[in-house]
Motif scaffolding. Structure first.
Motif, PDB file in Angstrom:
ATOM      1  N   ILE A 253       0.841  -1.200   0.000  1.00 20.66           N
ATOM      2  CA  ILE A 253       0.000   0.000   0.000  1.00 20.66           C
ATOM      3  C   ILE A 253       0.875   1.249   0.000  1.00 20.66           C
ATOM      4  N   GLU A 254       1.924   1.230   0.813  1.00 25.87           N
ATOM      5  CA  GLU A 254       2.801   2.399   0.934  1.00 25.87           C
ATOM      6  C   GLU A 254       3.548   2.702  -0.360  1.00 25.87           C
ATOM      7  N   ASN A 255       3.923   1.665  -1.116  1.00 27.64           N
ATOM      8  CA  ASN A 255       4.644   1.933  -2.367  1.00 27.64           C
ATOM      9  C   ASN A 255       3.720   2.105  -3.575  1.00 27.64           C
ATOM     10  N   GLY A 256       2.402   2.074  -3.317  1.00 31.36           N
ATOM     11  CA  GLY A 256       1.456   2.332  -4.392  1.00 31.36           C
ATOM     12  C   GLY A 256       1.102   1.133  -5.240  1.00 31.36           C
ATOM     13  N   GLU A 257       1.653  -0.040  -4.901  1.00 29.93           N
ATOM     14  CA  GLU A 257       1.346  -1.246  -5.690  1.00 29.93           C
ATOM     15  C   GLU A 257      -0.095  -1.693  -5.483  1.00 29.93           C
TER      16      GLU A 257
END
Length: 301
Positions: A253-257
């Motif tokens: 979630i944090e890396n946008g995946e």
């Protein structure tokens, strides 16, 4: 009772537990033929058949089952007390066997055990990965790991992890094909990734809650797995929406995946607990492991 009888009964109990002479012989470190002869000798002395043998399996007869129920628990108590005598040693020693689900073993048990083992070279730890609700007494395990609400009331439970918050996630590319759900009912129009429960065998109904209103949503989709790991992989591949512990997908979630949806409907569950029978005397080796897990929880929380 002659010592040979006690030894032979121990051999019989091992065969009955494993349901196989081959498996029991491997655990006892004897040949299959020797073990089979030992059990036959015990049956001859008692004048009773204790095991029913077929080409595929071995199962206890009525007499065998009665012997298991009468003697098995007492021998376990003797073994536990003998193991507890290791407290007289300078360093704790022995084997600790713990059942845990895949995620609990990977994210909670292993980080602690990895740090612990170098300081205790005489302790052996066996982790039995099982996503079902293992009966640790029947399987002769020292302990298990479950969410707090799943622990039986007659067990000692030690909290070893914070509350587990759930998350519904999908890839940004998935949401270009499907609109993001705004309410739980919208999930019925989505390709959701199901998890099959290892205990009952049914599909897990997504448990959602908001402002005291609880829902169980039976979703549909093209994929069904029996582990959250595979559900996460499929979600990252853009194959659908997954409902998994938030910690498991936080980095994605944090890396946008992955993108999270319906966050206000995703509840938290009581955290992971180490549990073990209240009547069993913990060995020093087990006490070391339990204390390490308990301390790890206090650090995280």
């Amino acid at each position: 009772m002659a010592r040979s009888d006690l030894s032979d009964i121990t051999a019989f109990l091992s065969v009955a537990k494993e349901g196989s002479f081959t498996k029991a012989a491997a655990k006892l470190g004897v040949s299959q033929s020797a073990l089979s002869q030992t059990v036959r000798n015990l049956e001859a002395r008692l004048g009773l058949r204790l095991l029913t043998r077929t080409t595929r399996n071995v199962s206890p007869t009525e007499a065998g089952e009665r012997l298991i129920q009468a003697v098995g628990p007492k021998l376990e108590e003797v073994e536990a007390e003998l193991a507890a005598l290791t407290a007289l040693r300078d360093k704790p020693a022995g084997t600790v066997r713990i059942a845990a689900g895949e995620l609990a073993a990977e994210m909670v048990l292993w980080p602690v055990i990895e740090r612990l083992l170098p300081d205790y070279p005489d302790i052996t730890i066996e982790i039995v990965v099982d996503n079902g609700l293992t009966n640790i007494v029947e399987q002769r395990l020292d302990a298990g790991v479950r969410l707090g609400e799943q622990v039986d009331k007659d067990m000692v439970a030690v909290r070893i992890g914070p509350d587990v918050r759930m998350a519904i996630v999908g890839t940004p590319s998935y949401f270009t094909r499907y609109p993001k759900p705004k309410v739980p009912q919208d999930l019925m129009a989505h390709n959701c990734i199901n998890i099959r429960l290892p205990t009952a065998g049914g599909l897990y109904a997504w448990e959602l809650e908001k402002e005291g209103r609880a829902l169980k949503v039976r979703v549909e989709g093209q994929l069904v797995f029996n582990t959250a790991t595979m559900a996460v992989k499929a979600a990252c591949a853009g194959s659908g929406l997954a409902y998994v512990p938030e910690d498991r997908v936080l980095s994605h979630i944090e890396n946008g995946e992955l993108a999270q949806v319906l966050a206000d409907w995703c509840p938290s569950f009581s955290g992971l607990h180490l549990y073990y029978p209240s009547r069993r005397q913990p060995t020093p080796a087990f006490a070391v492991v339990a204390n390490a897990l308990r301390h790890s929880n206090s650090v995280r929380v």
